[in-house]
Design a protein around this motif. Sequence first.
Motif, PDB file in Angstrom:
ATOM      1  N   CYS A 168      70.852  31.683  29.854  1.00 21.57           N
ATOM      2  CA  CYS A 168      69.816  31.429  28.845  1.00 21.57           C
ATOM      3  C   CYS A 168      69.972  30.090  28.095  1.00 21.57           C
ATOM      4  CB  CYS A 168      69.804  32.622  27.893  1.00 21.57           C
ATOM      5  SG  CYS A 168      68.984  32.351  26.330  1.00 21.57           S
TER       6      CYS A 168
ATOM      7  N   ALA B 276      67.471  37.888  22.601  1.00 27.34           N
ATOM      8  CA  ALA B 276      68.077  39.220  22.778  1.00 27.34           C
ATOM      9  C   ALA B 276      68.578  39.798  21.463  1.00 27.34           C
ATOM     10  CB  ALA B 276      69.239  39.113  23.752  1.00 27.34           C
TER      11      ALA B 276
ATOM     12  N   TYR C  51      69.383  40.070  28.726  1.00 32.44           N
ATOM     13  CA  TYR C  51      68.280  39.093  28.714  1.00 32.44           C
ATOM     14  C   TYR C  51      68.378  38.173  29.942  1.00 32.44           C
ATOM     15  CZ  TYR C  51      65.139  35.358  27.412  1.00 32.44           C
ATOM     16  OH  TYR C  51      64.135  34.422  27.434  1.00 32.44           O
TER      17      TYR C  51
END
Length: 391
Positions: free
Chosen positions: A328, A286, A320
């Motif tokens: 993530c 991101a 993201y």
Amino acid sequence: MSTHPHRNYEVLPSFERFSQVDDVFSRSRWDPEIQSDATDRFYSTYRRPLTDWRAAAGFTQHDYALRNAAWHVTDIFAEMNEQVDRRDGFLDPLSMLRDGASERIEFDSPEAASLDVKHVAKVVGADLVGITPFDQRWTYTERFSVQTGGGKPNELPPELTNVIVIGQSMDHDLTRTAPSALAGTATGLGYSLDSVVLLTIAQYIRNLGYQAIPSMNDTALAIPYALEAGLGEYGRHGLLITPEFGPRLRLGKIFTDMPLARDHPRSFGVERFCEGCRRCTDACPAKAISGGKPSTERYNRSNIVGVRKWSVDGVRCFSYWSKVNTDCSVCIRVCPYNRDYSKRSNRWWAKIAARSPRLALKLADRDEHGKRLLPKHWWPGASARAETDRL
Ligand code: SF4
Ligand code: SF4
């Protein structure tokens, strides 16, 4: 950078306490800049495994089935009081506690009391524990209310003097599969274990006759307390880096009035290492991690005012997560400190990192440290072969 030799952040006169309403997860529920169908779907996947989203390894129904099971315990606590506008552990302290004893057990000294509490914390499952004074600067000015989409009071008893900070390690191999729903299993397990450990320690302290309020992401910022309690140092990716687990840690805290001996900030070379390393900046999908120096720059209202440190753009990061329908952890995976320190070779690497960051980075590159383990190779029956991340 700081007034304390082992403190790699600086609180400036312009400091302002943070409101949980401005936290990016709260904003994802009220702020049109972040909230969308994608964020709603992101949250819904934690309740119902995605069965038809994509066939990519790491994002199949099989992977979501495990990730969501790992989150299950902490989710049950979070949802149990929703009807009274509470989310235990995330917006409000954990509340599954009985009244404690009316008589107090007195210890010979604060040192003896700390020894006792740390011993119990380790026995009931805490991976790391440190103690630091209560500091009102880190208490949220208000909690976030899901029902109103705004703030609600964040009250704590005035007698609190100390904070016991608990670190719960995240599984190393699961984290190596990030980004994937499978890697989110490590996050969920960290929270679920943290909930149980925090509740157990808090109930123990209450049974000794003292106040104890167990807290995860609610009530106050956790990282400043972890730094002050000497658990680790602040990294460029905005996470705590510890000598025992690197950045692979979930944090919890217990506010108490129990007289305890305190720990102190400590340094093992992370600040200098991060100055010459940008593995997290380069790998972040991101582009949310700065490659610059620590500063007071705010990307948006989700950054605190008046603290000089490395900061992350939480809005980019969270968008993201919404895009890939899971948290993530790529910055954790690629961080050279993310190692299994039960291995002697990794303990040697940490010694080198403290003396010669350049050499340590070269060694990490030579060993192809931080490469993604393909999720299909994590499941039983597959070879544990690391392959280049193509996501
Ligand atoms: S979690 Fe992922 S998106 Fe967020 S800062 Fe880390 S690498 Fe970037
Ligand atoms: S990846 Fe490198 S720069 Fe980023 S936090 Fe880890 S050591 Fe620091």
